[in-house]
Design a protein around this motif. Structure first.
Motif, PDB file in Angstrom:
ATOM      1  N   TYR A 264      -6.078  14.378   4.689  1.00  0.00           N
ATOM      2  CA  TYR A 264      -6.706  14.191   3.387  1.00  0.00           C
ATOM      3  C   TYR A 264      -8.219  14.330   3.546  1.00  0.00           C
TER       4      TYR A 264
ATOM      5  N   LEU B 213       2.619   3.800  -4.637  1.00  0.00           N
ATOM      6  CA  LEU B 213       2.071   2.926  -3.608  1.00  0.00           C
ATOM      7  C   LEU B 213       0.691   2.417  -4.024  1.00  0.00           C
TER       8      LEU B 213
ATOM      9  N   PHE C 149      -5.203  15.325  -1.032  1.00  0.00           N
ATOM     10  CA  PHE C 149      -4.262  15.911  -0.085  1.00  0.00           C
ATOM     11  C   PHE C 149      -4.727  17.282   0.378  1.00  0.00           C
TER      12      PHE C 149
ATOM     13  N   ARG D  43       5.927  12.659  10.694  1.00  0.00           N
ATOM     14  CA  ARG D  43       5.214  13.236   9.555  1.00  0.00           C
ATOM     15  C   ARG D  43       3.725  12.937   9.680  1.00  0.00           C
TER      16      ARG D  43
ATOM     17  N   ASN E 124       6.533  15.346   0.619  1.00  0.00           N
ATOM     18  CA  ASN E 124       5.526  16.164   1.291  1.00  0.00           C
ATOM     19  C   ASN E 124       4.117  15.912   0.795  1.00  0.00           C
ATOM     20  N   GLN E 125       3.991  15.306  -0.390  1.00  0.00           N
ATOM     21  CA  GLN E 125       2.666  15.112  -0.964  1.00  0.00           C
ATOM     22  C   GLN E 125       2.520  13.755  -1.602  1.00  0.00           C
ATOM     23  N   PHE E 126       1.320  13.236  -1.491  1.00  0.00           N
ATOM     24  CA  PHE E 126       0.941  12.020  -2.180  1.00  0.00           C
ATOM     25  C   PHE E 126      -0.265  12.334  -3.050  1.00  0.00           C
TER      26      PHE E 126
ATOM     27  N   ARG F 218       3.497   8.959   9.360  1.00  0.00           N
ATOM     28  CA  ARG F 218       4.621   8.274   8.735  1.00  0.00           C
ATOM     29  C   ARG F 218       5.855   8.537   9.566  1.00  0.00           C
TER      30      ARG F 218
ATOM     31  N   TYR G 112      -2.841   0.765  -2.312  1.00  0.00           N
ATOM     32  CA  TYR G 112      -3.598   0.580  -1.089  1.00  0.00           C
ATOM     33  C   TYR G 112      -4.890  -0.168  -1.413  1.00  0.00           C
TER      34      TYR G 112
ATOM     35  N   ALA H  96     -10.474   3.055   6.349  1.00  0.00           N
ATOM     36  CA  ALA H  96      -9.273   3.729   5.847  1.00  0.00           C
ATOM     37  C   ALA H  96      -8.435   2.803   4.957  1.00  0.00           C
ATOM     38  N   PRO H  97      -7.690   3.384   4.031  1.00  0.00           N
ATOM     39  CA  PRO H  97      -6.825   2.574   3.163  1.00  0.00           C
ATOM     40  C   PRO H  97      -5.772   1.808   3.955  1.00  0.00           C
TER      41      PRO H  97
ATOM     42  N   PRO I 129      -8.391   9.746  -1.902  1.00  0.00           N
ATOM     43  CA  PRO I 129      -8.070  10.805  -0.935  1.00  0.00           C
ATOM     44  C   PRO I 129      -7.420  12.003  -1.625  1.00  0.00           C
TER      45      PRO I 129
ATOM     46  N   TYR J  45      -0.180  13.781   7.768  1.00  0.00           N
ATOM     47  CA  TYR J  45      -0.884  14.255   6.577  1.00  0.00           C
ATOM     48  C   TYR J  45      -2.386  14.273   6.841  1.00  0.00           C
TER      49      TYR J  45
ATOM     50  N   PHE K 128      -2.893   5.062   7.841  1.00  0.00           N
ATOM     51  CA  PHE K 128      -4.088   5.883   7.920  1.00  0.00           C
ATOM     52  C   PHE K 128      -4.887   5.613   9.193  1.00  0.00           C
TER      53      PHE K 128
ATOM     54  N   PHE L 137      -3.297  10.774  -5.152  1.00  0.00           N
ATOM     55  CA  PHE L 137      -4.066   9.547  -5.266  1.00  0.00           C
ATOM     56  C   PHE L 137      -4.902   9.546  -6.542  1.00  0.00           C
ATOM     57  N   GLY L 138      -5.077   8.351  -7.100  1.00  0.00           N
ATOM     58  CA  GLY L 138      -6.049   8.181  -8.161  1.00  0.00           C
ATOM     59  C   GLY L 138      -7.434   8.013  -7.562  1.00  0.00           C
TER      60      GLY L 138
ATOM     61  N   TYR M  89       0.296  18.940   5.168  1.00  0.00           N
ATOM     62  CA  TYR M  89       1.350  18.046   5.654  1.00  0.00           C
ATOM     63  C   TYR M  89       2.175  18.745   6.729  1.00  0.00           C
TER      64      TYR M  89
ATOM     65  N   LEU N 147      -9.421  12.119   6.477  1.00  0.00           N
ATOM     66  CA  LEU N 147      -8.458  11.096   6.870  1.00  0.00           C
ATOM     67  C   LEU N 147      -7.155  11.732   7.322  1.00  0.00           C
TER      68      LEU N 147
ATOM     69  N   GLN O 169       2.758   5.547   4.733  1.00  0.00           N
ATOM     70  CA  GLN O 169       1.739   6.196   5.540  1.00  0.00           C
ATOM     71  C   GLN O 169       0.824   5.158   6.175  1.00  0.00           C
TER      72      GLN O 169
ATOM     73  N   LEU P  54       4.513  22.151   6.405  1.00  0.00           N
ATOM     74  CA  LEU P  54       5.402  22.355   5.273  1.00  0.00           C
ATOM     75  C   LEU P  54       4.696  22.407   3.930  1.00  0.00           C
ATOM     76  N   GLU P  55       3.493  21.910   3.879  1.00  0.00           N
ATOM     77  CA  GLU P  55       2.800  21.858   2.591  1.00  0.00           C
ATOM     78  C   GLU P  55       1.313  22.026   2.822  1.00  0.00           C
TER      79      GLU P  55
ATOM     80  N   LEU Q 121      -6.522   1.629  -4.448  1.00  0.00           N
ATOM     81  CA  LEU Q 121      -6.029   2.987  -4.707  1.00  0.00           C
ATOM     82  C   LEU Q 121      -4.553   2.954  -5.066  1.00  0.00           C
TER      83      LEU Q 121
END
Lengths: 117, 111
Positions: free
Chosen positions: A35, B34, A45, A31, B97-99, A95, B36, B42-43, A43, A33, A108, B101-102, A48, A91, A106, A55-56, B88
């Motif tokens: 960002y 999660l 998104f 996987r 498929n997606q994360f 994964r 970080y 990088a995180p 970050p 990603y 980075f 983040f704040g 992906y 970034l 993940q 896929l995304e 973070l």
């Protein structure tokens, strides 16, 4: 694990030029990603991949942005006709995807900092 | 709209203080949360939380998740200058498929 690597680490370009970034994930991570991170923000998104399949993709992503992951290994992110608003840190994270628990997180890369003049 | 909100946005404390960072979320089909740590790079991963009420601990850092109230906290006790960073919070959706983040909490620890 040798870690996620990204190249180049810094890129300065003029508005209107095309740029391409590369991400090499941790081996065996299926996987990947992408960002974008701007100053003072978390970050955001972009897209992906699971193996070679994209896929995304963020609904907010301009059609000037395209990403590929041929053969499910490294990935490239291209930005066409760059604009000053594209200036950011890009970034990449990978994964494993087949593990469970905290190890399936993940990892980075160091990022590519893009400056569009 | 899926979102993750962190508070406070920034925090300045003295060495030895204890801090609590907050993360609230609205994400469809939650899978994990999660934390970080991001210094000028990088995180780096701290914790993954999937179940409510179970504290995760690593040295002076600990975190807990409340899936009913949709929030998590990150505690740092006996802060040190090396804890200065942006923390973070991210939420993984059910598809993986997606994360989301704040914006992060910027912590500065003064000697």
């Amino acid at each position: 694990d040798t870690g996620v690597s990204q190249n180049p680490r810094h890129k300065i370009t003029k508005r209107g030029q095309n740029v391409t970034f590369r991400c090499d994930p941790i081996s065996e991570h299926n996987r990947l990603y992408w960002y974008r991170q701007t100053l003072g923000q978390g970050p955001e998104f972009l897209t992906y991949f699971q193996n070679e399949a994209q896929l995304e993709k963020s609904r907010l992503l301009s059609d000037r942005f395209s990403a590929e992951r041929p053969k499910g290994s490294f990935s490239t992110l291209e930005i066409q006709r760059t604009e000053q608003g594209d200036s950011a840190m890009y970034l990449c994270a990978s994964r494993h995807g087949a593990r469970t628990g905290p190890t399936d997180t993940q990892y980075f890369g160091p990022g590519t900092r893009l400056t569009v003049l | 709209e899926d979102k993750v909100v962190q508070s406070p946005l920034s925090l300045v404390v003295h060495e030895g203080d204890t801090v609590t960072l907050n993360c609230s979320y609205e994400v469809t089909n939650f899978r994990s949360l999660l934390w970080y740590k991001q210094e000028k790079k990088a995180p780096t991963f701290l914790f993954m939380l999937t179940s409510s009420g179970i504290e995760k601990k690593s040295g002076r850092l600990s975190s807990i998740l409340d899936k009913k109230e949709l929030f998590s906290i990150l505690n740092i006790t006996a802060t040190q200058t090396g804890d200065s960073a942006v923390y973070l919070c991210a939420v993984e959706d059910g598809t993986g498929n997606q994360f989301y983040f704040g914006t992060g909490t910027s912590l500065t620890v003064i000697p």
